[in-house]
Design a protein around this motif. Structure first.
Motif, short mmCIF file in Angstrom:
data_model
loop_
_atom_site.label_atom_id
_atom_site.label_comp_id
_atom_site.label_asym_id
_atom_site.label_seq_id
_atom_site.Cartn_x
_atom_site.Cartn_y
_atom_site.Cartn_z
N CYS A 73 0.84 -1.19 0.00
CA CYS A 73 0.00 0.00 0.00
C CYS A 73 0.88 1.24 0.00
N CYS A 76 -0.25 3.49 3.51
CA CYS A 76 0.12 3.10 4.88
C CYS A 76 1.29 2.13 4.93
N CYS A 89 -6.34 -1.92 -0.12
CA CYS A 89 -5.57 -2.19 1.10
C CYS A 89 -6.51 -2.67 2.22
N CYS A 92 -6.19 0.28 5.32
CA CYS A 92 -6.70 1.65 5.24
C CYS A 92 -7.66 1.85 4.06
N SER A 94 -7.15 1.95 1.01
CA SER A 94 -6.62 2.70 -0.12
C SER A 94 -6.56 1.82 -1.37
#
Ligand SMILES: [Zn+2]
Length: 114
Positions: A73, A76, A89, A92, A94
């Motif tokens: 990711c 993070c 992810c 998080c 993402s």
């Protein structure tokens, strides 16, 4: 057939490697294939058996390890395995990911027969 061309290029690499080191017979070959390489281990084993006939690799055991698709990711820094092509992810949520493994295809090791 996809596996047949992979088997042929593996055989090329193996033959070259054996010539370099003066190896005359192999006992085992371990190959690592990323999930994205789309290799079916059983099909590759069969193809390899056919193309290796009469070569240094004839009769050698071929082990194929399929490695899962992995990503890092970019937000993070978490590294994780991507399952079912879900590019998100798990920490998080993402979608800014960078693939870290999954399309590799290489010979891990060769074991010689003595
Ligand atoms: Zn993340």
């Amino acid at each position: 057939m996809h596996e047949l061309s992979i088997a042929l290029s593996l055989l090329d690499l193996i033959t070259e490697e054996c010539q370099k080191h003066g190896v005359e017979r192999l006992k085992k070959i371990k190959v690592v294939a990323g999930e994205l390489a789309g290799v079916v281990p059983e099909a590759l084993k069969f193809s390899f058996e056919v193309v290796s006939e009469g070569t240094v690799a004839e009769g050698a055991e071929l082990e194929v390890e399929v490695r899962p698709l992995q990503a890092v990711c970019q937000d993070c820094g978490a590294e994780f395995i991507i399952e079912n092509m879900k590019f998100r992810c798990p920490q998080c949520r993402s979608r800014d990911l960078k693939r870290s493994a999954g399309d590799e295809l290489f010979i891990d090791y060769l074991e010689t027969a003595d």
